[in-house]
Design a protein around this motif. Structure first.
Motif: not given
Length: 266
Positions: A191-204, A215-226
């Protein structure tokens, strides 16, 4: 619960390794016995009493023992490491490996901690009332077993590579984090209450990450589903649900693919 108070009387010339400073080791000992416990300063083996004034006595078991440390601990390592029960309160900032391999009990640091704290934490409650460095709640370098249980809360900011190889437990950062949050994550909750730089959840592969800020830059491997409304850390909020990391292999449960979830607060 019996209380042992350690008050620093002499600062070490080098960083001091305090692997014996936990309720499990102190249990059943009086002040003079605790003062004779070994500590490492570089290659030199000294005693706890060379650096601390020790008062009080421990309980019969770790669960009956509380340790309070007063004075400047910024050059002290391994405080509370491997503890399984009891309580430790550090009224200062402290150095690396604090709370690492912790399995139970309660550890509170009333200040900042350096990098590599809470490594491979498996249980208990670890609260940092300041900022944390890099590799918080992560795996030891060269290992693939990060935090697997317990609750680790940081009231301030944390550095990079937080919760690498996390498999379980809950890690809460109330401030901001740097790059590589939750890399190689295979379970657990961040649980992150603040901000993240980039590369969150890489290879999760599995697990949940909640981000309340940006998130400064969202990882390309994430897809919004709702969108979804969730109760997180005692507060209900609406999130956008992303699944991923889609570039990784993912297990199946009852014929359905299991993904990690990255929730971004709306």
């Amino acid at each position: 619960m019996n209380t042992v108070t350690l008050t620093i009387k002499t600062q070490p010339e080098l960083y001091l390794e305090l692997e014996k400073v936990n309720p499990d080791t102190f249990a059943g000992k009086k002040a003079d016995e605790i003062a004779k416990l070994p500590v490492f300063q570089g290659k030199e083996i000294l005693t706890l009493g060379d650096f601390f004034t020790v008062t009080g006595e421990a309980g019969a078991t770790a669960a009956d023992t509380k340790i309070v440390i007063n004075g400047d601990c910024t050059k002290m390592k391994y405080i509370g490491a491997k503890m399984t029960a009891g309580e430790v309160v550090v009224n200062s900032a402290c150095d690396m490996y604090t709370g690492s391999w912790m399995k139970g009990g309660k550890l509170t640091v009333n200040g900042d901690v350096h990098s590599f704290c809470g490594l491979a934490m498996a249980g208990g409650e670890f609260t940092i009332n300041g900022n944390a460095g890099n590799y918080l709640g992560a795996a030891y370098r060269g290992d693939w077993r990060g935090m697997s249980g317990g609750v680790l809360r940081v009231k301030g900011n944390a550095g990079s590579d937080v919760a690498t190889f996390m498999t379980g437990g809950t890690l809460i950062v109330e401030g901001n984090v740097d790059i590589h949050l939750g890399t190689h994550m295979e379970g657990g909750t961040i649980i992150l209450k603040g901000n993240a730089n980039r590369r969150v959840g890489g290879q999760m592969v599995k697990g949940e990450i909640y981000v309340y800020g940006t998130i400064n830059v969202m990882m390309p491997g994430y897809k919004p589903v709702g969108d979804i409304e969730l109760d997180v850390d005692g507060t209900k909020s609406k999130f956008v649900d992303y699944i991923g990391d889609l570039g990784e292999r993912h297990p199946k449960r009852k014929g359905e693919t299991v993904y990690g979830h990255l929730y971004m607060k709306k």
